[in-house]
Design an enzyme around this catalytic site. Structure first.
Site, PDB file in Angstrom:
ATOM      1  N   ARG A 102      12.979  -5.085   6.122  1.00  0.00           N
ATOM      2  CA  ARG A 102      13.584  -4.871   4.814  1.00  0.00           C
ATOM      3  C   ARG A 102      15.107  -4.886   4.876  1.00  0.00           C
ATOM      4  NH1 ARG A 102      13.413  -0.239   1.591  1.00  0.00           N
ATOM      5  NH2 ARG A 102      13.468  -0.730  -0.615  1.00  0.00           N
ATOM      6  N   CYS A 126       0.833  -1.194   0.000  1.00  0.00           N
ATOM      7  CA  CYS A 126       0.000   0.000   0.000  1.00  0.00           C
ATOM      8  C   CYS A 126       0.873   1.252   0.000  1.00  0.00           C
ATOM      9  CB  CYS A 126      -0.913   0.002   1.217  1.00  0.00           C
ATOM     10  SG  CYS A 126      -0.029   0.174   2.774  1.00  0.00           S
ATOM     11  N   ALA A 146       3.267   1.548   2.796  1.00  0.00           N
ATOM     12  CA  ALA A 146       4.443   0.700   2.605  1.00  0.00           C
ATOM     13  C   ALA A 146       5.459   1.392   1.702  1.00  0.00           C
ATOM     14  CB  ALA A 146       4.047  -0.645   2.012  1.00  0.00           C
ATOM     15  N   HIS A 200       5.559   5.941  -3.008  1.00  0.00           N
ATOM     16  CA  HIS A 200       6.868   6.484  -3.392  1.00  0.00           C
ATOM     17  C   HIS A 200       6.705   7.924  -3.861  1.00  0.00           C
ATOM     18  CE1 HIS A 200       7.593   2.067  -4.737  1.00  0.00           C
ATOM     19  NE2 HIS A 200       7.895   2.194  -3.456  1.00  0.00           N
TER      20      HIS A 200
END
Lengths: 70, 490
Positions: free
Chosen positions: B96, B62, B65, B195
């Site tokens: 991550r 999403c 994220a 992003h």
């Protein structure tokens, strides 16, 4: 009336980028492209066409401009 | 099965699509294709960045994220508050593996989880007061933080909290940057919009902070953008650039700091590794600060050499000579790696399904090892990514966008690759099917994979997975017929 960022590739070809539509395409033809002015009808390699009132003098790229769909 | 022809691959796509209802089939058909190098524009053959259909299994993330997990999260000296209920932050915490240097909890906060832990009363009465309070608390408990970001989770947008107003108030109070990020999970179709939102928030709240301060620059200042230092990737890339005589003044955002981000506009060249997540800010810097940017690829010696030369072309002859020297220096090293692993991996076929830059960037590394990528796809790519992919791939390669769980399984059953590279959600399905699998999001807890150092680790990992003796033991012995059982008993 999308906001378009125009940038020149290293080989001089102009790229037409609309962030909202993630469209990045090469400009095939500009109606008026001289040192004195730039603009008019702009045709992309994909065949779609956009219009902008000619700007004078020619803007330095990259720059963000507002185009109209033709 | 040897390489498939175009007709076979096209028939395979139709076969897999057959089970869907007509409406779904029509939609999914647009996301699956076979590469045709003659088509210069990807949009003629593939549709991307569209909403996943309800009912199919997707592996997308999403917007939260994309912002907290990818772009903002690795910036180590800022505190990133997961603003909203506790789960989003907790289940994405430190998964991550964005490595960094620093004392966690003192001056760096990368692996910690800060959350406003929304309760019912915060949803009913709004969470702005709570947010202001926790930011004051953070400032008291962690005085060495360089700034705070507020990463919105879904409820913030739904209840209409004004986090920008709280941020402005807190900036005045703590005299440090506070960045509100409107990355509510429901925005957009995938992490890709996260992003973009994160890039825009850097542009609006951070990037121009040091425009008026002086900076001791050199003509060789570059930045590494879009390298998240997964398993130390950015470090492996950075050393190569420094050996060339360039000065890396900022890492975005793996092992990066707020100061580095603020100083980025002073660079002479922005080097973009992950185009998908950081192209927005690079375009902005090109327009505003006139900094050119270029995409590079540090996976596998062929692409590294190509990229180093391309980077050097921006600078003087000295740097160009240095680039050749760097390539020369590592030649013996990577040739030894290829000599050792290529015979063990030659001709193996790989299917990839990851996100960002990897579906096209890693291909070079596999080809250096004599392996062939027979299928590749992105979780959240846009058309410009596929434009860049077509050039990297051979004809007749299978391409899939936002593939569903069912389609991926069926493709694998038919294509029968020797190795699959994808994420944790796919890993155990394919391992149980008896197919070697590598997680290509987190490098399967290994890494780095970038640079010459990374290539050696990459080659070792691929060999370790593919040639592992366990794959021969997956099939129950009695299924191999009576003779095999008798042989084993004797």
């Amino acid at each position: 009336m999308p906001n378009v960022m125009i940038r020149a590739k290293p080989d001089g070809i102009l790229l037409f980028y609309i962030a909202k539509k993630d469209l990045e395409e090469q400009i095939a033809h500009v109606e008026r492209d001289t040192d004195a002015e730039w603009g008019g009808e702009v045709e992309l390699t994909g065949g779609s066409r956009y219009y902008i009132d000619p700007i004078s003098p020619r803007p330095s790229f990259p720059t963000t401009l507002r185009f109209k769909r033709v | 099965m040897s390489t498939m022809t175009r007709e076979e691959t096209e028939a395979l796509i139709q076969e897999v699509l057959e089970v869907y209802p007509e409406k779904v089939r029509k939609d999914r058909e647009k996301h699956l294709t076979v590469i045709d190098q003659d088509v210069a524009e990807s949009k003629k053959c593939i549709t991307s960045n569209r909403k996943s259909l309800p009912g199919v299994m997707t592996v997308r993330g999403c917007a939260y994220a994309g912002s907290k997990g990818v772009v903002w999260g690795p910036i180590k000296d800022m505190v990133h508050i997961s603003h909203g209920p506790v789960g989003c932050g907790q289940y994405s915490r430190a998964g991550r593996r964005n490595y960094y240097v620093g004392a966690t909890g003192i001056n760096t906060f990368g692996t910690m989880n800060f959350t406003s832990d929304f309760q019912e009363k915060d949803i009913v009465f709004g969470g702005d007061k709570k947010l202001a309070k926790i930011m004051t608390e953070i400032e008291q408990l962690f005085p060495l933080n360089k700034g705070i970001t507020v990463q919105s989770e879904c409820p913030i947008g739904l209840i209409g909290d004004d986090i920008e107003a709280v941020a402005k108030k807190t900036i005045a109070e703590i005299k440090k940057p506070v960045v509100p990020v409107r990355c509510e999970g429901f925005r957009g179709v995938s992490q890709s919009l996260g992003h973009h939102i994160a890039n825009d928030s850097i542009r609006d709240w951070v990037l121009d902070a040091r425009d008026k301060t002086s900076f001791n620059g050199t003509p060789y200042d570059v930045t590494v953008i879009g390298d998240y230092n997964v398993g130390g990737d950015a470090w492996a890339s950075r050393t190569l650039l420094e050996e060339m005589g360039l000065r890396v003044i900022a890492q975005w955002s793996g092992d990066g700091t707020l100061a580095e981000i603020e100083n980025t506009p002073k660079a002479k060249l922005n080097l973009i590794h992950c185009y998908r997540s950081m192209n927005y800010i690079s375009r902005h810097m090109e327009e505003k600060y006139n900094i050119p940017w270029m995409e590079y690829n540090f996976f596998g010696p062929t692409k590294i050499a190509e990229s180093l030369r391309k980077i050097a072309a921006f600078f003087d002859d000295n740097i160009k000579a240095n680039a050749e020297r760097v390539i020369e220096k590592y030649t013996a090293e990577y040739e030894a790696v290829i000599a050792k692993y290529r015979p063990r991996l030659e001709g193996k076929r790989v299917m990839l399904y990851v996100g960002g830059l990897r579906p096209r960037h890693i291909i070079g590394a596999y080809e250096d090892l004599g392996m062939e990528v027979v299928g590749t796809g992105y979780e959240f790519a846009h058309n410009d990514d596929y434009d860049r992919t077509i050039a990297e791939m051979g004809n007749t390669t299978l391409i899939y966008d936002d593939i569903t769980g069912y389609e991926f399984e069926e493709f694998v059953k038919k294509v029968k690759p020797d190795l699959i590279g994808s994420g944790i959600k796919e890993k155990y399905i394919f391992q149980k099917m008896g197919i070697p699998f590598r997680q290509m999001h987190s490098w399967d807890y290994s890494g780095p994979y970038h640079g010459y150092d990374g290539f050696a680790i990459f080659a070792r990992d691929m060999d370790m997975t593919l040639n592992n003796p366990c794959w021969k033991k997956i099939r129950a012995p009695w299924l191999d017929g009576p003779s095999a059982t008798a042989g084993a008993a004797a």
